[in-house]
Write a protein that holds these residues in place. Structure first.
Motif, PDB file in Angstrom:
ATOM      1  N   PHE A  30      -8.565   2.741   6.060  1.00  0.00           N
ATOM      2  CA  PHE A  30      -9.611   3.425   6.828  1.00  0.00           C
ATOM      3  C   PHE A  30     -10.888   3.658   6.028  1.00  0.00           C
ATOM      4  CE2 PHE A  30      -5.543   5.183   8.675  1.00  0.00           C
ATOM      5  CZ  PHE A  30      -5.570   4.381   9.799  1.00  0.00           C
ATOM      6  N   PHE A  31     -10.902   3.195   4.762  1.00  0.00           N
ATOM      7  CA  PHE A  31     -12.097   3.277   3.909  1.00  0.00           C
ATOM      8  C   PHE A  31     -12.594   4.711   3.749  1.00  0.00           C
ATOM      9  CE2 PHE A  31     -12.088  -0.679   6.411  1.00  0.00           C
ATOM     10  CZ  PHE A  31     -11.837  -1.574   5.391  1.00  0.00           C
ATOM     11  N   ARG A  32     -11.645   5.612   3.538  1.00  0.00           N
ATOM     12  CA  ARG A  32     -11.982   7.016   3.318  1.00  0.00           C
ATOM     13  C   ARG A  32     -10.901   7.671   2.481  1.00  0.00           C
ATOM     14  NH1 ARG A  32     -12.319   9.749   9.042  1.00  0.00           N
ATOM     15  NH2 ARG A  32     -13.705   7.966   9.323  1.00  0.00           N
ATOM     16  N   PRO A  33     -11.241   8.762   1.780  1.00  0.00           N
ATOM     17  CA  PRO A  33     -10.227   9.446   0.967  1.00  0.00           C
ATOM     18  C   PRO A  33      -9.215  10.173   1.843  1.00  0.00           C
ATOM     19  CG  PRO A  33     -12.273  10.686   0.961  1.00  0.00           C
ATOM     20  CD  PRO A  33     -12.576   9.381   1.658  1.00  0.00           C
ATOM     21  N   ALA A  34      -8.115  10.556   1.231  1.00  0.00           N
ATOM     22  CA  ALA A  34      -7.047  11.220   1.975  1.00  0.00           C
ATOM     23  C   ALA A  34      -7.498  12.537   2.581  1.00  0.00           C
ATOM     24  CB  ALA A  34      -5.848  11.447   1.059  1.00  0.00           C
ATOM     25  N   THR A  35      -8.508  13.162   2.000  1.00  0.00           N
ATOM     26  CA  THR A  35      -9.005  14.440   2.533  1.00  0.00           C
ATOM     27  C   THR A  35      -9.676  14.277   3.889  1.00  0.00           C
ATOM     28  OG1 THR A  35     -11.036  14.113   1.268  1.00  0.00           O
ATOM     29  CG2 THR A  35      -9.343  15.521   0.284  1.00  0.00           C
ATOM     30  N   GLN A  36     -10.124  13.053   4.209  1.00  0.00           N
ATOM     31  CA  GLN A  36     -10.908  12.834   5.426  1.00  0.00           C
ATOM     32  C   GLN A  36     -10.162  12.049   6.504  1.00  0.00           C
ATOM     33  OE1 GLN A  36     -14.693  11.097   4.330  1.00  0.00           O
ATOM     34  NE2 GLN A  36     -15.070  12.618   2.739  1.00  0.00           N
ATOM     35  N   VAL A  49       0.865  -1.186   0.000  1.00  0.00           N
ATOM     36  CA  VAL A  49       0.000   0.000   0.000  1.00  0.00           C
ATOM     37  C   VAL A  49       0.902   1.235   0.000  1.00  0.00           C
ATOM     38  CG1 VAL A  49      -1.796   1.284   1.214  1.00  0.00           C
ATOM     39  CG2 VAL A  49      -1.811  -1.227   1.237  1.00  0.00           C
ATOM     40  N   TYR A  50       1.014   1.870  -1.163  1.00  0.00           N
ATOM     41  CA  TYR A  50       1.905   3.012  -1.328  1.00  0.00           C
ATOM     42  C   TYR A  50       1.100   4.302  -1.494  1.00  0.00           C
ATOM     43  CZ  TYR A  50       5.784  -0.226  -2.006  1.00  0.00           C
ATOM     44  OH  TYR A  50       6.732  -1.205  -1.830  1.00  0.00           O
ATOM     45  N   GLY A  51       1.456   5.312  -0.728  1.00  0.00           N
ATOM     46  CA  GLY A  51       0.834   6.619  -0.863  1.00  0.00           C
ATOM     47  C   GLY A  51      -0.389   6.804   0.010  1.00  0.00           C
ATOM     48  N   VAL A  52      -0.669   8.069   0.311  1.00  0.00           N
ATOM     49  CA  VAL A  52      -1.767   8.391   1.237  1.00  0.00           C
ATOM     50  C   VAL A  52      -3.131   8.068   0.662  1.00  0.00           C
ATOM     51  CG1 VAL A  52      -0.471  10.165   2.466  1.00  0.00           C
ATOM     52  CG2 VAL A  52      -1.749  10.787   0.410  1.00  0.00           C
ATOM     53  N   GLY A  53      -3.275   8.184  -0.669  1.00  0.00           N
ATOM     54  CA  GLY A  53      -4.571   7.879  -1.269  1.00  0.00           C
ATOM     55  C   GLY A  53      -4.949   6.431  -1.066  1.00  0.00           C
ATOM     56  N   ALA A  54      -4.025   5.533  -1.385  1.00  0.00           N
ATOM     57  CA  ALA A  54      -4.274   4.105  -1.204  1.00  0.00           C
ATOM     58  C   ALA A  54      -4.407   3.762   0.272  1.00  0.00           C
ATOM     59  CB  ALA A  54      -3.146   3.296  -1.832  1.00  0.00           C
TER      60      ALA A  54
END
Length: 234
Positions: A177-183, A166-171
Motif C-alpha cells: 500500500f506504499f505507506r507505513p504501518a501507522t497509516q 512479504v513478512y510482517g506489517v511493516g513490509a
C-alpha cells in the motif's frame, strides 16, 4: 546365565531411561530458551522464513514494527478474522476445534488460534502430522505461559506472511500500500487480514471478489466486536 541376562536387560533399561530423561530435560531447557526471551527480544528470523530462503534462495529480513506503531485497525482486523476469542482463551479454541472436526470436510474450517499460528511460524513447518501438531501445542502453551497477550499479537503481526515473501506489517504496508504501518486504513487492514489463510495465492493489493467479500465480512466482525477497544486490555 539367566540371571545375567536379566541383569543386562535391567541395565539396558536403566540406560535407556536415563537417556530419555536427559534428552527430555535438554529439549525442555532449549524450548524455554527459545520462548522466554521473546518476552523482551524480537526474533531476527523464523522457521518459515528460513524454509523460504532455502527453497527460493531469497534474502528476507524482519523489519520490526512495535505494537504502538501499528495502526489500531490492523490488530483488531486480524483478531476478527483469525481468532475472535484471542483475548480470553489460553492458546486453544476448543469450541472452534470441535466445529472443525464435525463439519463437512469439503468445506474445512480453520481452528488454529493466533498463538498456535505464531508457534508454527516461529518454530515449525507446514504439515498435518500428529507429531507436528503436538509440537505446535507444546510451544503454544509455552508462549501463553511466558508472554502477555499483547506481545503474542505483536509478534504474530511482525512475522506472519501477508504476500509472497512479504513478512510482517511493516513490509506489508510499504510493499502493498506504499505507506507505513501507522497509516494502514481500516479497509486495507481488512484486506490484509482476509488473505492470511493463503497469502501466496490471495492478494491484498489486487483483491479477488472472494477477498473483497471476506474483507467486508471482517469489517462487519470488527464493528460487532466493538472496534479496537476490544483489545484495550491486552
Amino acid at each position: 546365565m539367566k540371571n545375567k541376562k536379566i541383569y543386562n536387560h535391567k541395565g539396558l533399561s536403566k540406560r535407556l531411561l536415563r537417556y530419555l530423561l536427559i534428552t527430555s530435560a535438554a529439549f525442555f531447557a532449549l524450548s524455554i530458551l527459545l520462548t522466554l526471551p521473546l518476552r523482551w527480544l524480537n526474533p531476527f528470523t523464523t522457521s518459515f522464513i528460513i524454509q523460504e530462503q532455502f527453497s527460493d534462495r531469497k534474502i528476507i529480513s524482519l523489519d520490526w514494527t512495535p505494537y504502538a506503531n501499528i495502526a489500531a485497525t490492523l490488530p483488531i482486523s486480524v483478531v476478527a478474522s483469525e481468532d475472535q476469542k484471542f483475548p480470553n482463551h489460553y492458546g486453544f479454541d476448543f469450541e472452534s476445534l470441535a466445529k472443525a472436526l464435525t463439519e463437512d470436510r469439503a468445506q474445512p474450517r480453520g481452528a488454529s488460534t493466533i498463538s498456535q499460528q505464531l508457534a508454527k511460524n516461529l518454530y515449525l513447518w507446514s504439515g498435518r502430522s500428529l507429531f507436528r501438531k503436538a509440537l505446535e501445542a507444546y510451544f503454544t502453551v509455552l508462549l501463553e505461559i511466558f508472554l502477555p497477550k499483547r506481545r503474542i499479537l505483536e509478534l504474530y503481526l511482525n512475522v506472519v506472511e501477508f504476500a509472497p515473501g512479504v513478512y510482517g506489517v511493516g513490509a506489508a504496508g510499504r510493499k502493498l500500500f506504499f505507506r507505513p504501518a501507522t497509516q494502514i486504513s481500516a479497509y486495507q487492514a481488512a484486506l490484509l487480514a482476509a488473505v492470511l489463510p493463503n497469502p501466496k495465492v490471495m492478494s491484498a493489493r489486487n483483491p479477488s471478489p472472494y477477498v473483497l467479500k471476506r474483507a467486508a465480512q471482517i469489517q462487519h466482525s470488527v464493528r460487532q466486536l466493538g472496534g479496537s477497544a476490544y483489545l484495550k486490555n491486552l
